[in-house]
Design a protein around this motif. Structure first.
Motif, PDB file in Angstrom:
ATOM      1  N   PHE A   1     -17.618 -36.353  26.634  1.00 45.46           N
ATOM      2  CA  PHE A   1     -18.126 -36.587  27.990  1.00 45.46           C
ATOM      3  C   PHE A   1     -17.086 -37.322  28.829  1.00 45.46           C
ATOM      4  O   PHE A   1     -16.851 -36.970  29.990  1.00 45.46           O
ATOM      5  CB  PHE A   1     -19.428 -37.388  27.936  1.00 45.46           C
ATOM      6  N   LEU A   2     -16.472 -38.321  28.239  1.00 49.56           N
ATOM      7  CA  LEU A   2     -15.462 -39.089  28.984  1.00 49.56           C
ATOM      8  C   LEU A   2     -14.272 -38.219  29.379  1.00 49.56           C
ATOM      9  O   LEU A   2     -13.762 -38.323  30.503  1.00 49.56           O
ATOM     10  CB  LEU A   2     -14.984 -40.278  28.152  1.00 49.56           C
ATOM     11  N   THR A   3     -13.827 -37.363  28.480  1.00 49.19           N
ATOM     12  CA  THR A   3     -12.692 -36.504  28.819  1.00 49.19           C
ATOM     13  C   THR A   3     -13.078 -35.502  29.907  1.00 49.19           C
ATOM     14  O   THR A   3     -12.265 -35.205  30.787  1.00 49.19           O
ATOM     15  CB  THR A   3     -12.171 -35.757  27.579  1.00 49.19           C
ATOM     16  N   ARG A   4     -14.322 -34.984  29.865  1.00 50.80           N
ATOM     17  CA  ARG A   4     -14.772 -34.076  30.936  1.00 50.80           C
ATOM     18  C   ARG A   4     -14.815 -34.789  32.285  1.00 50.80           C
ATOM     19  O   ARG A   4     -14.381 -34.250  33.298  1.00 50.80           O
ATOM     20  CB  ARG A   4     -16.161 -33.503  30.608  1.00 50.80           C
ATOM     21  N   GLU A   5     -15.325 -36.013  32.294  1.00 49.61           N
ATOM     22  CA  GLU A   5     -15.386 -36.779  33.544  1.00 49.61           C
ATOM     23  C   GLU A   5     -13.983 -37.078  34.071  1.00 49.61           C
ATOM     24  O   GLU A   5     -13.739 -37.018  35.278  1.00 49.61           O
ATOM     25  CB  GLU A   5     -16.156 -38.086  33.340  1.00 49.61           C
ATOM     26  N   ALA A   6     -13.067 -37.386  33.177  1.00 46.46           N
ATOM     27  CA  ALA A   6     -11.692 -37.682  33.591  1.00 46.46           C
ATOM     28  C   ALA A   6     -11.042 -36.447  34.208  1.00 46.46           C
ATOM     29  O   ALA A   6     -10.362 -36.538  35.233  1.00 46.46           O
ATOM     30  CB  ALA A   6     -10.881 -38.180  32.400  1.00 46.46           C
ATOM     31  N   THR A   7     -11.257 -35.265  33.591  1.00 45.98           N
ATOM     32  CA  THR A   7     -10.665 -34.050  34.161  1.00 45.98           C
ATOM     33  C   THR A   7     -11.300 -33.716  35.502  1.00 45.98           C
ATOM     34  O   THR A   7     -10.622 -33.225  36.403  1.00 45.98           O
ATOM     35  CB  THR A   7     -10.821 -32.849  33.205  1.00 45.98           C
ATOM     36  N   LYS A   8     -12.588 -34.000  35.671  1.00 47.02           N
ATOM     37  CA  LYS A   8     -13.234 -33.769  36.971  1.00 47.02           C
ATOM     38  C   LYS A   8     -12.589 -34.635  38.043  1.00 47.02           C
ATOM     39  O   LYS A   8     -12.329 -34.180  39.147  1.00 47.02           O
ATOM     40  CB  LYS A   8     -14.729 -34.096  36.902  1.00 47.02           C
TER      41      LYS A   8
END
Length: 166
Positions: free
Chosen positions: A108-115
């Motif tokens: 989840f954190l990596t998805r939020e960072a890429t967003k």
């Protein structure tokens, strides 16, 4: 048996009671003031610690407010930092593992960072406006229309013809 007091004694007792009421109000006010001052001192200490941490890690308040809340365990919308919560225990009893929850949280954190990295800034272009010959002609003709209306041979307030030649 009844107690009898003369009027002087009653007046003296009422005055004493008024004095005591004043002292009680002052004491209550002092305790409230001291509590407020103590909370201000605690807040000032917290602010100074926060400023020191901001200087140490070089974060601004805006950056801190944009940072998402980080959870150690996540399963869909369920999230927590404590592995002893009911839903975590239930998840483990159904055959799930703590490492799965930790991996979900990290994904989840990596998805939020890429967003956040993909968000583009809006383009602000400042193109110079070109003036066409037509718009200049319209402006010049609209200024002369007022004069043309007055020169049509009308009559002013004194009864004299306007725009007429003698």
């Amino acid at each position: 048996m009844t107690l009898q007091f003369d009027s002087d004694e009653v007046a003296r007792l009422k005055a004493e009671r008024a004095e005591l009421d004043k002292k009680i109000k002052l004491a209550e006010k002092d305790t409230k003031v001291n509590a407020l001052v103590d909370s201000w001192l605690n807040m000032e200490e917290y602010k100074s610690e926060l400023k020191a941490l901001q200087a140490k890690y070089r974060f601004s308040k805006e950056e801190l407010s944009k940072c998402p809340t980080l959870y150690k365990y996540r399963d869909g919308k369920r999230r927590t930092n404590d592995e002893n919560t009911d839903w975590v225990k239930e998840y483990i009893s159904k055959g799930g593992s703590i490492s799965d929850l930790e991996n979900n949280a990290m994904n989840f954190l990596t998805r939020e960072a890429t967003k956040q990295l993909r968000q583009r800034r809006k383009k602000t272009t400042s193109k110079a406006r070109t003036v066409s010959k037509k718009s200049v002609a319209k402006k010049s003709s609209s200024a002369s229309k007022g004069d043309a209306k007055r020169s049509d041979g009308g009559v002013d307030k004194k009864g004299i013809g306007v725009g007429s030649t003698l």
